[in-house]
Design an enzyme around this catalytic site. Sequence first.
Site, PDB file in Angstrom:
ATOM      1  N   CYS A 178      13.355  11.853   6.504  1.00 16.77           N
ATOM      2  CA  CYS A 178      13.419  11.392   7.896  1.00 16.77           C
ATOM      3  C   CYS A 178      14.846  11.514   8.417  1.00 16.77           C
ATOM      4  O   CYS A 178      15.046  11.644   9.616  1.00 16.77           O
ATOM      5  CB  CYS A 178      12.948   9.961   7.972  1.00 16.77           C
ATOM      6  SG  CYS A 178      13.729   8.912   6.743  1.00 16.77           S
ATOM      7  N   GLU A 215      10.213   2.011  10.098  1.00 15.61           N
ATOM      8  CA  GLU A 215      11.184   3.088   9.835  1.00 15.61           C
ATOM      9  C   GLU A 215      10.428   4.391  10.010  1.00 15.61           C
ATOM     10  O   GLU A 215       9.602   4.742   9.179  1.00 15.61           O
ATOM     11  CB  GLU A 215      11.714   2.988   8.401  1.00 15.61           C
ATOM     12  CG  GLU A 215      12.390   1.672   8.057  1.00 15.61           C
ATOM     13  CD  GLU A 215      13.725   1.492   8.752  1.00 15.61           C
ATOM     14  OE1 GLU A 215      14.166   2.411   9.468  1.00 15.61           O
ATOM     15  OE2 GLU A 215      14.313   0.425   8.584  1.00 15.61           O
ATOM     16  N   GLU A 220       9.688  16.770  14.700  1.00 16.00           N
ATOM     17  CA  GLU A 220      10.034  16.669  13.279  1.00 16.00           C
ATOM     18  C   GLU A 220       9.138  17.623  12.476  1.00 16.00           C
ATOM     19  O   GLU A 220       7.918  17.522  12.526  1.00 16.00           O
ATOM     20  CB  GLU A 220       9.811  15.225  12.814  1.00 16.00           C
ATOM     21  CG  GLU A 220      10.290  14.990  11.410  1.00 16.00           C
ATOM     22  CD  GLU A 220      10.113  13.546  10.972  1.00 16.00           C
ATOM     23  OE1 GLU A 220       8.992  13.023  11.105  1.00 16.00           O
ATOM     24  OE2 GLU A 220      11.094  12.953  10.489  1.00 16.00           O
ATOM     25  N   LYS A 225       0.853  -1.185   0.000  1.00 17.11           N
ATOM     26  CA  LYS A 225       0.000   0.000   0.000  1.00 17.11           C
ATOM     27  C   LYS A 225       0.891   1.239   0.000  1.00 17.11           C
ATOM     28  O   LYS A 225       1.416   1.671   1.027  1.00 17.11           O
ATOM     29  CB  LYS A 225      -0.898   0.044   1.247  1.00 17.11           C
ATOM     30  CG  LYS A 225      -1.998   1.094   1.076  1.00 17.11           C
ATOM     31  CD  LYS A 225      -2.410   1.776   2.363  1.00 17.11           C
ATOM     32  CE  LYS A 225      -1.626   3.003   2.699  1.00 17.11           C
ATOM     33  NZ  LYS A 225      -1.715   4.128   1.750  1.00 17.11           N
TER      34      LYS A 225
HETATM   35  P1  NAD Z   1       2.239   8.641   7.504  1.00 13.03           P
HETATM   36  O1  NAD Z   1       2.726   7.889   8.668  1.00 13.03           O
HETATM   37  O2  NAD Z   1       1.098   9.529   7.659  1.00 13.03           O
HETATM   38  O3  NAD Z   1       1.843   7.641   6.312  1.00 13.03           O
HETATM   39  C1  NAD Z   1       2.698   6.616   5.881  1.00 13.03           C
HETATM   40  C2  NAD Z   1       1.860   5.509   5.276  1.00 13.03           C
HETATM   41  O4  NAD Z   1       1.039   4.939   6.293  1.00 13.03           O
HETATM   42  C3  NAD Z   1       0.915   5.992   4.177  1.00 13.03           C
HETATM   43  O5  NAD Z   1       0.860   5.010   3.167  1.00 13.03           O
HETATM   44  C4  NAD Z   1      -0.403   6.090   4.919  1.00 13.03           C
HETATM   45  O6  NAD Z   1      -1.521   5.969   4.075  1.00 13.03           O
HETATM   46  C5  NAD Z   1      -0.298   4.912   5.867  1.00 13.03           C
HETATM   47  N1  NAD Z   1      -1.177   4.993   7.037  1.00 13.03           N
HETATM   48  C6  NAD Z   1      -1.730   6.105   7.595  1.00 13.03           C
HETATM   49  N2  NAD Z   1      -2.515   5.760   8.634  1.00 13.03           N
HETATM   50  C7  NAD Z   1      -2.466   4.412   8.739  1.00 13.03           C
HETATM   51  C8  NAD Z   1      -3.067   3.464   9.628  1.00 13.03           C
HETATM   52  N3  NAD Z   1      -3.869   3.840  10.612  1.00 13.03           N
HETATM   53  N4  NAD Z   1      -2.777   2.162   9.455  1.00 13.03           N
HETATM   54  C9  NAD Z   1      -1.951   1.751   8.485  1.00 13.03           C
HETATM   55  N5  NAD Z   1      -1.369   2.602   7.605  1.00 13.03           N
HETATM   56  C10 NAD Z   1      -1.610   3.911   7.730  1.00 13.03           C
HETATM   57  O7  NAD Z   1       3.528   9.370   6.976  1.00 13.03           O
HETATM   58  P2  NAD Z   1       3.632  10.361   5.761  1.00 13.03           P
HETATM   59  O8  NAD Z   1       3.031  11.636   6.200  1.00 13.03           O
HETATM   60  O9  NAD Z   1       3.147   9.711   4.527  1.00 13.03           O
HETATM   61  O10 NAD Z   1       5.219  10.464   5.639  1.00 13.03           O
HETATM   62  C11 NAD Z   1       6.003  11.313   6.400  1.00 13.03           C
HETATM   63  C12 NAD Z   1       6.582  10.617   7.607  1.00 13.03           C
HETATM   64  O11 NAD Z   1       7.325   9.461   7.242  1.00 13.03           O
HETATM   65  C13 NAD Z   1       7.557  11.478   8.373  1.00 13.03           C
HETATM   66  O12 NAD Z   1       7.257  11.482   9.730  1.00 13.03           O
HETATM   67  C14 NAD Z   1       8.907  10.840   8.135  1.00 13.03           C
HETATM   68  O13 NAD Z   1       9.854  11.028   9.122  1.00 13.03           O
HETATM   69  C15 NAD Z   1       8.568   9.425   7.940  1.00 13.03           C
HETATM   70  N6  NAD Z   1       9.593   8.778   7.129  1.00 13.03           N
HETATM   71  C16 NAD Z   1      10.441   7.893   7.705  1.00 13.03           C
HETATM   72  C17 NAD Z   1      11.430   7.293   6.968  1.00 13.03           C
HETATM   73  C18 NAD Z   1      12.372   6.288   7.572  1.00 13.03           C
HETATM   74  O14 NAD Z   1      12.922   5.492   6.849  1.00 13.03           O
HETATM   75  N7  NAD Z   1      12.601   6.277   8.848  1.00 13.03           N
HETATM   76  C19 NAD Z   1      11.547   7.586   5.627  1.00 13.03           C
HETATM   77  C20 NAD Z   1      10.664   8.497   5.071  1.00 13.03           C
HETATM   78  C21 NAD Z   1       9.684   9.058   5.839  1.00 13.03           C
END
Ligand code: NAD
Length: 474
Positions: A281, A247, A381, A172
Site C-alpha cells: 500500500c 488502513e 492502485e 479474520k
Molecule cells: P481486500 O480489501 O479485498 O481484503 C482485505 C480483508 O478484508 C480480507 O481479509 C478480506 O477477506 C476482507 N473482506 C473482504 N470483503 C469484506 C467485507 N465485505 N466485509 C468485511 N471484510 C471483508 O484487500 P486485499 O485484496 O486482501 O489486499 C490488498 C489491498 O489492501 C490493497 O488495496 C492495499 O492497498 C491494501 N493494503 C493497505 C495497507 C495499509 O496499511 N494501508 C496495507 C496493506 C494492504
Amino acid sequence: MANIRTVDKLYINGEFVTPHGTELFDLINPTTNQLIGRLTLGDEEDTRMAIAAAKATFKSFSKTVPAQRIEYLRRMYEAVMKRKEDLINIMIEEYGGTRRFATGSFGNLTNTILSMIAILDEFSFTRTVGVSQVRLEPIGVVGIITPWNASNSFVVGKLATAIAAGCTAVIKPGEMSGLQTQLLLECLHEAGLPAGVFNIVNGLGAVVGAEITRHPDIAKISFTGSTVVGKTIARGAVDTMKRVTLELGGKSPNIILDDADFSKAIPMALNAAFLNSGQACVAGTRLLVPQHRLDEVKALITEAVEQVKVGDPQHEDTTLGPIVSKKQYDRVQQYIRLGIDEGAELLAGGEGHPAGLEAGNFVKPTVFANVTQQMRIAQEEIFGPVLSIITYKDEADAIAIANDTTYGLQAYISSSDIDRANRVAAQIEAGRVLINGIHHDPLAPFGGFKQSGIGREYGVYGLEAYLEPKAIIA
Ligand code: NAD
C-alpha cells in the site's frame, strides 16, 4: 507433487476447534501455482462464538494492569522468535514474498510487539485535564480484519496493540494466508494468554468479515485492506457506532527534486515502487521528476530495471517474487495493457511473464514514462510492479501533482537540501513522508490522509485508538 496440508480448525476461547462452516478454500503456491493446502472456512455461527468468547474474557482482561499485559506481550514475542525461520519460510511458500521481504516482514512483526511493550512501560492510562480525571479505558472487543500482503505482521501488530490496551480480539486474516495463520496460531497458543483474549476465524470477507462488521458486541474494527472494502466496513460499522481504524490503499508520489543525487534517488525510486513485489500500500508508484531531466531519468531507470532479479522468492538475491494469485496477476496485466492503450510510453517490461517464469504469477518489472495525471495508471492502485514516471515543471507543480490523488498514505522526497525537503514535506497530503530513503519507524503514527483511511496505527497514536476516554469531574 506438493505436500497438501489441511487447516481445518479455528481458534476460539483458547482452543483449536472444528468449524461449523464446511466450505473449503484452496491454498495455492504463487511461484508454481500448485495446490499446497486446503482451508476450512468458518461461517457466521463460528464468528458469533468467537465474539462471545472475546466478550466474556473482556470482563477480566480489561481489568489487568499494564505489567501483566507486558508479560503477555513478552511471551508472544518469545513464542514467535522460536519459530522465526518457519514463519519466514511459510510466507515465502504460501504468499510468494521474497526471502528479503519475508525476513523484513518478520522484523516488523516482532518490532510491533517490542514497541508496544516499550510504550506500555511509560504510558499513563489516567490524566488530569482541566479539573477532571480522564481515564483511558479499553474500548471492548476488537474485530481485526487483515489482507494477504503481510498477513502475520498485520495480525500481530493489531493484536499486540489490542492487548496493550486491555482489549480482546476476534481476528479474520486474509483467506489466502491459511498456512501462515496456522503457524502463527501455534506460536500464539504456546504463549499461553488467557483463553478468549484472541480468537481467530478463517473465512471469507463477505461472511466472517461482514458478521464482525454488523455484530453489536464488537466495539471497534481495525482493518487493513482495499479502499472499496474499507468503505463497506465503515458503512456497516456505523449502525452500531463501532469505532473504525482503516488502513487502505495508496498511490504514493516519489518527488525527486532537481538538486537530488539522481544516481542514488532513481535506483531507490525503483525499490520504493517494487516494495513487496509491488504489492505494498505504501509503494512509491508515481515517480515525479523534473521535465528537463527526463532523458537522464529514463537512462538511470532502464539501468536499474536491469538489476531487478525476478524469480524464485526462496533465493536470497531475488528482488521481485510472484503476485499472490492468478486473479491479482490478471488484474496487474490489465493495468499494463491499459497503460499502453492510454498512450504512455512503455520504458521497460510489459505484458506477459518474464521468459522462463511462465508457471508462476510473475510479472515483468514494468515502467511507463510520459504518464499524465488523467491516465488511470496515474490514479489507480495497481498492486503490482508497475511504475509511472510523471514530469513536473517546478517545485510547486511537483507538489500539486503529488497531491492530485484521492489517496494520501505515504510520500517520498529526495533532495540534497534537507530544509527544502522539509518545506516540501509540509505541503504534502500524506500520513507519512519519507525523505532521502525508504524508512520505517514503529513508534511513529502510520495511516492515511483522504481515502487512504481513517485513524492511525503504531506507537502511542495506535494505542489510543483502542482506548475510550472517560472524564470524571468532581
Ligand atoms: P481486500 O480489501 O479485498 O481484503 C482485505 C480483508 O478484508 C480480507 O481479509 C478480506 O477477506 C476482507 N473482506 C473482504 N470483503 C469484506 C467485507 N465485505 N466485509 C468485511 N471484510 C471483508 O484487500 P486485499 O485484496 O486482501 O489486499 C490488498 C489491498 O489492501 C490493497 O488495496 C492495499 O492497498 C491494501 N493494503 C493497505 C495497507 C495499509 O496499511 N494501508 C496495507 C496493506 C494492504
